[in-house]
Each structure stands twice: as structure tokens, then as C-alpha cells.
Write an enzyme that holds these catalytic residues in place. Structure first.
Site, PDB file in Angstrom:
ATOM      1  N   PRO A  17       4.199  -1.765  -0.214  1.00 14.11           N
ATOM      2  CA  PRO A  17       4.296  -0.450   0.432  1.00 14.11           C
ATOM      3  C   PRO A  17       5.509   0.318  -0.097  1.00 14.11           C
ATOM      4  CG  PRO A  17       4.108  -2.222   2.059  1.00 14.11           C
ATOM      5  CD  PRO A  17       4.359  -2.864   0.730  1.00 14.11           C
ATOM      6  N   GLU A  18       5.281   1.504  -0.588  1.00 12.37           N
ATOM      7  CA  GLU A  18       6.375   2.340  -1.065  1.00 12.37           C
ATOM      8  C   GLU A  18       6.662   3.422  -0.035  1.00 12.37           C
ATOM      9  OE1 GLU A  18       7.215   3.300  -4.943  1.00 12.37           O
ATOM     10  OE2 GLU A  18       5.841   1.899  -5.884  1.00 12.37           O
ATOM     11  N   LYS A  76      12.936   2.826   2.215  1.00 10.56           N
ATOM     12  CA  LYS A  76      11.620   2.215   2.411  1.00 10.56           C
ATOM     13  C   LYS A  76      11.551   1.433   3.723  1.00 10.56           C
ATOM     14  CE  LYS A  76      11.095   0.573  -1.930  1.00 10.56           C
ATOM     15  NZ  LYS A  76      10.398  -0.086  -3.062  1.00 10.56           N
ATOM     16  N   ARG A 109       9.004  -5.432 -15.353  1.00 10.62           N
ATOM     17  CA  ARG A 109       7.804  -4.803 -14.811  1.00 10.62           C
ATOM     18  C   ARG A 109       7.163  -3.967 -15.912  1.00 10.62           C
ATOM     19  NH1 ARG A 109       9.306  -2.999  -8.797  1.00 10.62           N
ATOM     20  NH2 ARG A 109       7.048  -3.060  -8.668  1.00 10.62           N
TER      21      ARG A 109
END
Ligand SMILES: [Zn+2]
Length: 273
Positions: free
Chosen positions: A2-3, A60, A263
Site C-alpha cells: 500500500p502506497e 504512509k 528494485r
């Protein structure tokens, strides 16, 4: 994971449905998530008779403030909130916290991977809140004019994702913002010009507002409060699009994917300089 946009969606939904309601009780269905629950203090914040005063996002994290205190909640890799029935005896798989209200409604916290946490909010957290909110263009401009940040040799993408500088930008939104600003994620901060910083500060909040309006990005296990998948991913310009045509008009580039800092980074080598 979840961002920011997903967290903001949960904040909006909880505010819309549970603000001012009186808590009947709270149940923790296990002893820990990423950290052990501080049951004594948490039970106090959500004590019978307390009510939700304010719910807001901080980077966040989601903050629930009741009349008895406040908690900072991280959704970790897979946390989500969901409305539940007060009288339902059944606990859903991965449902770790249930809050029941006196009007018959309820709120559940679900988290299959259990990397989230519920932490009692420190009084210190209320002071100064120095971390920049990426929805605030003015605050972003202040950060982007800070020479201790802009002279650095580290990559612009890594800086955008540094939660100690800006709260809430992860991989997806960093890459989408850099595409909109026509900046390669591999550039060093020190190479970014004044004009480019300005464009970036302008584009980040616009892109995030749009993501929030679209219910976030439904990556992997993410579900919004209503159980729907967010559909911002349909608007991704670069994320997950390697080998496909760049969506910028008059650009003939193909989206590339390269590893960066453990990433993936997606970008258009043709129009992102
Ligand atoms: Zn392009």
C-alpha cells in the site's frame, strides 16, 4: 504494497464512516504483527465509550485519534481496513483487529503478510512533523531548494523515496512522477536544474491526487475499503510497461526496465533525460 494513495483512501473511508461513533470494544485476534501489540495501551485508546475524533495520514502511516489517545498504523506490505458487521461471529482469514461500535457497525484490520504495526502515538510525533507531505507543492519546493539535498550525488529516484525527506512516495509513484517531469530515474540530484525541480514539485501532487481519485494502484493483494481493486494502474505511464510504446504523444520510445537499488525502474530512455 500500500502506497500513499491507498493509505489516503482508507483515511477517507474511515472518516466518512466511523467519525464520532462510540466504541463498544476492540479485539486483537493475535499477539503481534511486525511488533507485539501493546494491549494495555491500545485497549485504553479504544476503550468502551471512546470515539473516533480524527483520522489522518502521515506519510504512509494512518493515524487514528480517539477521545482517549492516538495510534500510528502502518499497513506494511498488505494491510487493509474493511467494514464489518457488529454481530458477525466469523473472523475472516488474516483479520487481526476488530473494532465494534455501539451503533452496530464495525471496522476490521486485515493483513495477510503481517508486516504492518499498530503503535501508540508518541506525544513527540505531534511536534514539528518535519517530513514533507508529497501532496503539498509548496513544501516540495522547499525541499527541492534545500542545497543539502540537491547537491547530493545520489539518484533522484532514491531521494524521492527517502521517507526521512518526503513521506509516502514509493517505487510506483516515484517512477510515474519522474516520467511526467521527463527526468530519468538514474540522474543524480546534483544534475537536476531549477526548472526541472519546479516541474517535479508541480507534477507529484497532481499525479497523487489522480491516484487517490482512482482508488490507488491494485498491485498484488491491495484492496480498497469497499473491497474493490483500485484502478490507477490503468493510468500507469511507465510502471510495469517494459517493451511497450511510450504514451507521451510524439515520442517513439519504448519503455525500458532496469534494476536500480534492488528494485526495478521503468522509464522512457527517449523522453526522460
Ligand atoms: Zn517517451
Amino acid at each position: 504494497m500500500p502506497e500513499l494513495a491507498e493509505v489516503q483512501n482508507f483515511v477517507n473511508s474511515i472518516n466518512a464512516n466511523f467519525l464520532g461513533l462510540t466504541v463498544n470494544n476492540i479485539k486483537f485476534h493475535r499477539e503481534n504483527l511486525r511488533y507485539p501489540f501493546d494491549l494495555e495501551q491500545l485497549n485504553n485508546v479504544f476503550a468502551k465509550g471512546s470515539s473516533f475524533k480524527k483520522v489522518f495520514r502521515e506519510g504512509k502511516q494512518l493515524v487514528i485519534e480517539t477521545t482517549q489517545g492516538a495510534v500510528n498504523i502502518s499497513l506494511g506490505m498488505s494491510g487493509a481496513f474493511k467494514a464489518i458487521e457488529n454481530n458477525s461471529k466469523k473472523i475472516e482469514k488474516h483479520q487481526h483487529v476488530s473494532i465494534y461500535f455501539s451503533n452496530g457497525s464495525g471496522l476490521a484490520y486485515i493483513d495477510p503478510r503481517r508486516f504492518g504495526f499498530w503503535k501508540i502515538r508518541d506525544a513527540k510525533m505531534d511536534q514539528g512533523n518535519a517530513i514533507c507531505d508529497p501532496l503539498d507543492e509548496r513544501a516540495l519546493n522547499v525541499v527541492f531548494q534545500d542545497s543539502s539535498i540537491t547537491v547530493k550525488n545520489r539518484s533522484i529516484k532514491e531521494m524521492l523515496m527517502d521517507q526521512k525527506i518526503i513521506g509516502g512516495i514509493g517505487n510506483i509513484y516515484a517512477l510515474e512522477a519522474l516520467f511526467l517531469a521527463r527526468i530519468s530515474p538514474f540522474r543524480s540530484c546534483s544534475s537536476i536544474g531549477q526548472k526541472e525541480w519546479k516541474i517535479l514539485a508541480n507534477q507529484i501532487p497532481l499525479m497523487l491526487e489522480k491516484a487517490i481519485a482512482f482508488g490507488g494502484s491494485s498491485i498484488a493483494s491491495y484492496r480498497s475499503f469497499s473491497g474493490n481493486k483500485g484502478n490507477f494502474q490503468e493510468l500507469h505511464q511507465v510502471y510495469g510497461r517494459e517493451g511497450q510504446k511510450c504514451l507521451r504523444s510524439k515520442c517513439s520510445g519504448l519503455i525500458a526496465r532496469l534494476p536500480q537499488g534492488g528494485r526495478s525502474s521503468w522509464y522512457c530512455p527517449n523522453c526522460q533525460k
